[in-house]
Design an enzyme around this catalytic site. Sequence first.
Site, mmCIF file in Angstrom:
data_model
loop_
_atom_site.group_PDB
_atom_site.id
_atom_site.type_symbol
_atom_site.label_atom_id
_atom_site.label_comp_id
_atom_site.label_asym_id
_atom_site.label_seq_id
_atom_site.Cartn_x
_atom_site.Cartn_y
_atom_site.Cartn_z
ATOM 1 N N HIS B 69 60.278 67.302 95.951
ATOM 2 C CA HIS B 69 61.043 66.219 95.754
ATOM 3 C C HIS B 69 61.613 65.600 97.191
ATOM 4 O O HIS B 69 62.039 66.365 97.914
ATOM 5 C CB HIS B 69 62.266 66.305 94.826
ATOM 6 C CG HIS B 69 61.982 66.356 93.222
ATOM 7 N ND1 HIS B 69 62.387 66.901 92.290
ATOM 8 C CD2 HIS B 69 60.763 65.918 92.692
ATOM 9 C CE1 HIS B 69 61.801 66.918 91.368
ATOM 10 N NE2 HIS B 69 60.694 66.032 91.543
ATOM 11 N N ASP B 71 64.414 64.246 97.885
ATOM 12 C CA ASP B 71 66.011 64.504 98.005
ATOM 13 C C ASP B 71 65.890 66.066 98.546
ATOM 14 O O ASP B 71 67.179 66.631 99.046
ATOM 15 C CB ASP B 71 66.824 64.464 96.918
ATOM 16 C CG ASP B 71 66.490 65.340 95.827
ATOM 17 O OD1 ASP B 71 65.443 65.569 95.562
ATOM 18 O OD2 ASP B 71 67.433 65.661 95.106
ATOM 19 N N HIS B 72 64.682 66.564 98.736
ATOM 20 C CA HIS B 72 64.646 68.145 99.441
ATOM 21 C C HIS B 72 63.483 68.018 100.726
ATOM 22 O O HIS B 72 63.719 69.076 101.361
ATOM 23 C CB HIS B 72 64.071 69.137 98.329
ATOM 24 C CG HIS B 72 65.302 69.477 97.295
ATOM 25 N ND1 HIS B 72 65.986 70.427 97.146
ATOM 26 C CD2 HIS B 72 65.534 68.656 96.177
ATOM 27 C CE1 HIS B 72 66.869 70.292 96.188
ATOM 28 N NE2 HIS B 72 66.511 69.059 95.715
ATOM 29 N N ASP B 177 66.259 73.400 93.470
ATOM 30 C CA ASP B 177 66.079 73.015 92.004
ATOM 31 C C ASP B 177 65.608 73.977 91.238
ATOM 32 O O ASP B 177 64.466 74.475 91.423
ATOM 33 C CB ASP B 177 65.824 71.589 91.727
ATOM 34 C CG ASP B 177 66.873 70.816 92.534
ATOM 35 O OD1 ASP B 177 67.855 71.018 93.048
ATOM 36 O OD2 ASP B 177 66.444 69.436 92.777
ATOM 37 N N GLU B 202 71.916 75.445 92.753
ATOM 38 C CA GLU B 202 72.142 73.998 92.528
ATOM 39 C C GLU B 202 73.134 73.919 91.338
ATOM 40 O O GLU B 202 73.327 74.792 90.595
ATOM 41 C CB GLU B 202 70.819 73.497 92.146
ATOM 42 C CG GLU B 202 70.215 73.831 90.869
ATOM 43 C CD GLU B 202 69.726 72.807 90.134
ATOM 44 O OE1 GLU B 202 70.456 71.759 89.890
ATOM 45 O OE2 GLU B 202 68.673 72.791 89.484
ATOM 46 N N HIS B 414 74.592 70.427 95.389
ATOM 47 C CA HIS B 414 73.666 69.727 94.282
ATOM 48 C C HIS B 414 74.480 69.295 93.168
ATOM 49 O O HIS B 414 73.957 69.712 92.044
ATOM 50 C CB HIS B 414 72.288 70.292 94.158
ATOM 51 C CG HIS B 414 71.281 69.314 93.999
ATOM 52 N ND1 HIS B 414 71.001 68.773 92.767
ATOM 53 C CD2 HIS B 414 70.402 68.824 94.671
ATOM 54 C CE1 HIS B 414 69.905 67.892 92.600
ATOM 55 N NE2 HIS B 414 69.460 67.898 93.968
#
Lengths: 916, 646
Positions: B69, B71-72, B177, B202, B414
Site C-alpha cells: 500500500h 501509505d507504506h 497493517d 497499527e 497508524h
Amino acid sequence: MPYISVSVSIFKPKLHSLSLSLLMEELVPSSSEPLSPQTLASFRSFIINPSTPQSKISSIFETLTRSLQLTPDSLVLNLLSELASRHSNLSHLVFDSVRSNALLSSESIRLAAESLDALASISNTDPTLSTAIDELDDRLFVSLCFGPSVSVRSWLLRNAERFRIGPYLLLTLFLGFTKDPYPYVRKIALDGLVGVSKSGIIEDRSMINGCYCRAIELLGDMEDQVRSAAIRTVSAWGLILVASNLETKLYWSDDLFVKLCSMGRDMSMVVRVEAFDALGKINLVSEDILLQTLSKRVLAITKEKRSLGQCPAEQFEILASNVAGVLVHGLEDEFYEVRKSACHSLRTLTIISAEFAGEALNLLMDVLNDDSMFVRLEALETMLHMATCGHLKVQGTHMHMFLGTLLDSNTLIRSATRKILKLVKLPNIELFRLSFDSLIENLEKHPQDEADIFSVLFHTGCNHGKFVVSTINEASEEIDQASEGKLGFDSARVAALLVLAISAPLSHGEHVCSIPPRIFSYAVTLLGRISRALTDIMDQNALLAYLSQCSISTTFSATELNIRRGEPCLPVANIEIPNDTSNEIDGSTRTSSQQEKDGASKLQSWTMREPLELAAPLGEFQVEVRDEVMKPINLILAKVKDIWPSIHSGFTNEVLRTLRNFKEELATFTSDSLGTIGAVAFTLQYLQELQILELVLLTCTLRLCKVEICCHFATLKKLSTTVSRVESILKSANIEPTIFISEVGKLLCLNEMSSSEASCNPFMFKELLKHFSLSQFVLCGRLNQIKAELTIPDNDSENPLPFVSRLPVGIPCDITLHNTSNENKLWLRMSMDDESTQFVFLDLNLFGSSDEVRKFTYVAPFYKTPNAISFTLRVCMGMECLFEDVLSVKKYGGPERELTYLCQEREVHLSMISEH
Amino acid sequence: MAIDSLVLGAGQQVGKSCVVVSMNGKRIMFDCGMDMAYHDHRRYPDFSRISNSGDFDSALTCIVITHFHLDHIGALPYFTEVCGYSGPIYMTYPTKALAPLMLEDYRKVMVERRGEEEQFTSEHIVECMKKVIAVDLKQTVHVDKDLWIRAYYAGHVLGAAMFYAKVGDTAMVYTGDYNMTPDRHLGAAQIDRLQLDLLISESTYATTIRDSKYGREREFLKAVHKCVAGGGKVLIPTFALGRAQELCILLEDYWERMNLKIPIYFSSGLTMQANMYYKMLISWTSQKVKETYSTHNAFDFKHVLNFDRSMIAAPGPCVLFATPGWLSGGFSLEVFKHWAPSEMNLVTLPGYCAAGTIGHKLMSGKPTKIDLDKNTQLDVRCQIHQLSFSPHTDAKGIMDLVKFLSPKHVILVHGEKPKMATLKGRIHSELGIPCDDPANNETVSISSTHYVKARASDTFIHSSLNPNFKFSKSISEDESGSCLKDRRFMPQLQVTDERTAEGILIEEKNKKAKILHQDELLLMLGEKKHEVRFAYCCPINVSNLEETKSTSDNVLCTSDRCSWLQLLNNKLSGEISGGNIQDFGEHLQVESFDISVCLNDKCPYRIIDTQNKSEAVFFCCTWSVADEKLAWKIISIMDNFDCESH
C-alpha cells in the site's frame, strides 16, 4: 575398558564350571567378550524358530544371561525379552536375570530404563509375574526419572502406567515435571495428569485444585503442543473440581469456562480446536457468560453489573475480554477444523440456556453459508440436537437460509436438514407453506430423496394438523384434477400433497375430520411409495387399512388402527435427550434437560424415532463402514429404477451396459466388513435377477394378453416358476413384493385353484400390466449371503480320480459353507455329460454347528459310473428353497423343490483304473 | 540498553507509515510511506531527522517494507533514488511483485492526470526495486551478523507481513497493517509466541469492534441482489488489489448459488493483472483457497468480464468494480458521475475513505448534491451502501495480539489520536503493559533486555540437568487472570523447580561472568562457611542443689553433669514427639539445637541474674536460625523443668 577386565577375572572360573553343551561351541565365542552382532542374530533366529530344541534355548539363555552380567547391552536385553515371550517356561528365569543383572548394576540410565521396559513386557506376557512387577521398587522408577537424560525421562513418563506406580506418586511426578524446561516433557507430564484424572482415585480437593491451577499456568506456555495439552488437563481436572462440591459447582464451572475461552483466540489452530472441544464438555455456565461469548463487544448489561457469572468482580475487564465473542470467532475461524469444533461445542452449551440457544441459532444459520461442507453439516447436526432438546426456535428470518440447504448438492446436507424439519415446530402457516414448497423443490431436483421427503411431510403434517387442513383444502382442486387423468399422480407436488393430507388425522387436534375422504382413496394408489416412506410408523398393510378406514370416515381415533405399537411413534411425552459421547458430564445434562422436558415434549409430539436414532452414537466403526457401502449400493439401486424408461424405449443394449457398469462398480466394494458382503452380493444378485425376472414376468404377461397365442400353457408355467423365483429372492432378502408381482402371484393362485381355461382370460393379464412400475429398492439393514465354496482337491484332467466302471466312486469335496443353518437342505448335484444327474443330500447336522462358516471335507458317492475309460462329472451344490410351493418332479430321490445353487459348478475328471 | 523508536510518519494519524527503530547499534526503518492527503513536502516523512548529513547508508542498517500500500511504500523510490539511500530493502515476494504496479499507477495518476511535477520517474521505480531483497514467510534473514529479521503472515492484503527483528538480546515486532480475522481470500494474521521488548502495532480501528463477518456478507449480498434484481447498476469502487478480489469471490459464490446471469465487470487492466498475481501467489491466501485451488482456483472468476468505457451508458443491470476506491478521481469517479443521478443504482463505499475524497463526502450523511469542483455540482440520488469490510484488525484483534505476544512495551501508530488514547489506556489497565502513542517526529525510548553471557561451572550444569522440584502451599498468590483471589477457597498448591536458583552469578572485574553452584562458592572464594547461631544460657531449678554442691566441693563433677543431662534428655524425649535427641555425653543435640551444662558464671548468654538463682543449674543452648521454632519449644520445656538431684 578396565571394568570389563575386572569382571572377566571374576567370572572366568564360573564359566569353566558351567557344563556347556557341545551345541554351544559353534555359537558362543570362547572368551567372555561381548557377543558379536552376528552371534546375536543367529541367537535370534534360534529363538524365533519354534522347532529349536529346548536344550539349545536354555543354553542360549545362559549365554545371554552371562553376557548381560558382563557387559549389559540393550540388544541382549531385547533378545532376552523376546526369548521370554516365546518360551514362557523361561520367563521367570529371564525376569530374575534381567532384574538382578541389568536393572541395578547398569551404569547407563538408558539401559536401566530398557530393562524396566523388558521386565514390564515380560510380566505382560506371563500373568504369574504380575506380582513381581508390582514388587519392583517405585523408587527406582522415580530415580530414573530424575536422571539427567531427557529422552529416558520422557519415555518413562509416557509409559508410567505399565510400571504400576501408585497414583499419588504418579500424580506428584507428573505435577513436578510440568515444570521441566523441556517442552516435550511438560507435554507428556500434562498428558499424564489427564490420564491420572481419569482413574478417579484422587479425591483430595487441594490436589485436584493443584493440578487444575498448574495446568492453567501452562495455558500461557510458549509451545503450541504444551498449550494444547494444558487445555486438555485444565478441562479434565476442572470438571473433577466442578463435580467435587455442590456448593462451589457453579463458581468453578464458570472459572473453567472462562479459562478455556481465553484460549479461543490462540494463534495455533491446534490449540483453538482443543479449546472449543473442551468448551463443549462443560454443561453448567452462568447465562451472562454464555451470552457474552456471542458478542465481541462487552454487553451493556454485563458492563452495568461489572461482573460475569460467579467470577470475582475485580478482574472483570480481563474476564470480559477473554470471553467476549469467543464463539463468534470460533465460528468464523479460518480453519474449518476450528469452525467445526465450535459448532460442536454449541450442542452442549445450547442445552444450558434457552436465550443463549436462540442467539446461537442466529449465528448457526449464517454458518449454513459456510464454504466447507463439513462445517455446514456440523451446524445442521447441532441444530438437530437443539431441536431434540426443544431449544430450536425458528423464525422467519432464518427460513430462507435454512430451507436453502434442501437444495444443496450434497445428500448428507439435505438429509440432515430434513431430519430437523421433522422435529421443528413452525410458528405460522407462512413458514409451513415455505417449508412445504422447499420440500417440493427438493423432490423435483433430487427425486431419489422421495421416501425421506414423504416421511418428513408425514411427520410435519402430524405436528401441524391445522396448517395441513388449510393447505389441503386450498389444494384439493388441484388434487382432484390430477386424479381425473388416470389416477396416476405423476406430479411430485400432488403426491406430496397426498402424503401431507393423510397425516392430518394422526395429529392431535380437533381439525381431524376436515380432510375430504376421497383424498385418502387417491392416496391408496400411491400405497407402495408412501408405505416405503413410512416404514418407521406402519407397514403397508396397516397403511392400507388406515387409508381405507379414512376414506370412509375420518372420525376415529388413531388407536383403533393397526399401527405398530410398542415403537415410540405414537404421541408419548417421552423424550430421550441425546447424550453427548462424553459420559463423564452426564450428571447435570440430565438435570437441566429434565427441566426442559415438559416444555419440549409438547413440541415434539410423536416423532421420537429420529432422536432415538441419533442417540446411538455413530462412533462405531462398523456402522460407518457399512454406511459407506450401503449408500452407494442404495444409489445404484435407485439408478436401476431410473433405467426403466430406457427399457421402455427399446434401448436394451444401453440398459445392459448400464447394468454392467453397476456391476463393475459393485465389484469395487471389496470391504469385507461385517454385513456388507451380504449386501453387495444381494445387490449383484438383484441387478441380474430381480430386475430381469420382473421383466420376464412382464413379457409373459404381455404374451398372455394376446388371445391368439398358442403356447398358452408353457407361458403360464414359466410365469408361475418365475414368480416363485422372484418370491424366493424377495423372501430371502425379506422385502415386500411390488404390486405387480403380488398381483401376478394372486392371479396365478386363482388360476391354479380353478384350473380352467376360462380363468386364463387375457383381459385379466392386461389388467395386470397396469400395476407394473419399476420402482426403487432401498437397502437397509443387514443381509446374510448364504453361499458355498466347493473344491475337488488334486484333481484336473492330468490327475484324474480313479474309478472302476459300474462301481460307485467317492468324490472328495472340500466344502465351505457360509451362513447356513441346519434347517437348510443342501444337495450336491452331480451330472454327467449325457445329462444324467444324481443328487446327494448333505446332512448339515453332521458337519459342525457353526452357522456362520463351516468347513469340512465330504466324500460324495457317485453310483452310476459309466462304462468308459474316462469321464467328467459336473458337481455343484444347491439349497432347496423351502418356501417355494412348486414341487418339482422327484428324480433319483433328489430334492423335492427347486434348488438354488450356492457355488460355481466344478468339473471332476475321472479315469478308469487300468487293469494289470 | 535502550530501544529508540523515532516515529517519522503515522504517528497519531493514518497515512505515511514510517518508524525508525534503533536498537543495540542497529537502525531499521520500518515502512516508507506517503501521505495521500498532501501534495507538498508533508506527503513524505521528514527524512532529515534520520541524518542531517544526508548519508542515509551509514545511518540506516536496512529498510523493511510490510506491504505494497502506498501509505507504506509510496516514499520508497523517492528515498532511494532522490535522497540516495542505497542499503538493503526487505519485503516479501508478493510485495516486491506488486509494489512497482502500485507505484507506477500512482505516478501516472499524479503526473499524467493532475499534471503535477513528478517526484520520481518510472526508471526510479525500476532502480529502486532492484535494491529490494525478497523474503519468504518465517524465513530468518541475517541482515548482518547481529541483526535478524523474520516475516510473519499478516492478512490485510496479498503479501502483507509483520516483521520480527532481533539484535543481540533485544527483539521487537513491527506489525504493519494486519487483520486478525480471515476473509474470503486471505487468512488471519499468524505469529509465534515470541519474547519481545517492543511491539509496534497499527491501530486504525482502535475503538471499533466488529461483529461477525457473516452478517456483513449477508447484507452486502442482499443490497447488491436487490439492486440488480430491480434493473439497477452497482458501482463498487475499490483499489485494484484486495477488496476487489474478496468481494468478487463473494459475488461469484452467490451468483453461482442463485444462478444469476447479470454481468460482473472489472474496470481496468490493472485489476485483471492483479487477479493473475493472486492466482500465482496462492500460498499467500487463506486456508480455504489454498486447499481447493488444485480443483478450482478461487481467482478464476467465471462471471467476470472486462469493462469498456462505452458500456457506461449501456442499459441493463450490471455490477462494476472500478478503481480508485475512495472515488478520489479516475475511472470510478467518472462512472459515478454517470450513475449517481439514478435512484435505481447502488454505490458501495469502503469502510474507510480519506478525508477530502468524494467517498468521504458520501459517507458523512446522505448528501443529495455534491460539489465535484467549483463549477460542477452532481445530483446524487442513487442508493449508498457502506461496506464494513475492512482488512484492518479491530480493537479486539489488537488486544488479542498484544495479549498473545505479551511484549514488555507497546507503541501504537497508524491511528487517530483520541481513539489511540483509549486503546492505550486499555492495554495499560487490562494487560498491564506500558503503551505509547507518539506523534510524528517524536522518539520513544524504552529500556531493553540485556543478557549477560556467562560460563557455567560443571557442578552447576550437572545439577541443572536433574529435575529438582518442590511443592509448597501458598495462600492466594496474586496471579494475573486468576479467579482464585476469592478468600472462600483453599490455599493453592505450588510447584517450583529451583535448579537455577541454586546458581550464583559471579561477575569479577575484567573477567567473564560465571555461574557457580552454591556449594562451590566457598571453595572459589577460599573462605570458610560462617554460620549464625543463637545462644541462650538457660537456668533449670534444682531443688536440692546445695547438698550436692557441698559434697563435691562446690564443683560439679563430670558424672553430675552427665546425670543432669541425662535427666534433661529423659524429659525432652518424653515431651518432644519424634524429635531425634542425640546424646554425646558432654552435650545433647536435637537437630541443630545443642545443650551442654554451663559452668561459666559469667556466661555472656546468661540473661537472668545469677545471684538470685543459686539453686539453678545452667545449660548453655545454641541453635541455628532454621530450628528456631524447635529451640523455643525446648527452652519452654526446660523453663518448666524442675530437676531433682539424687
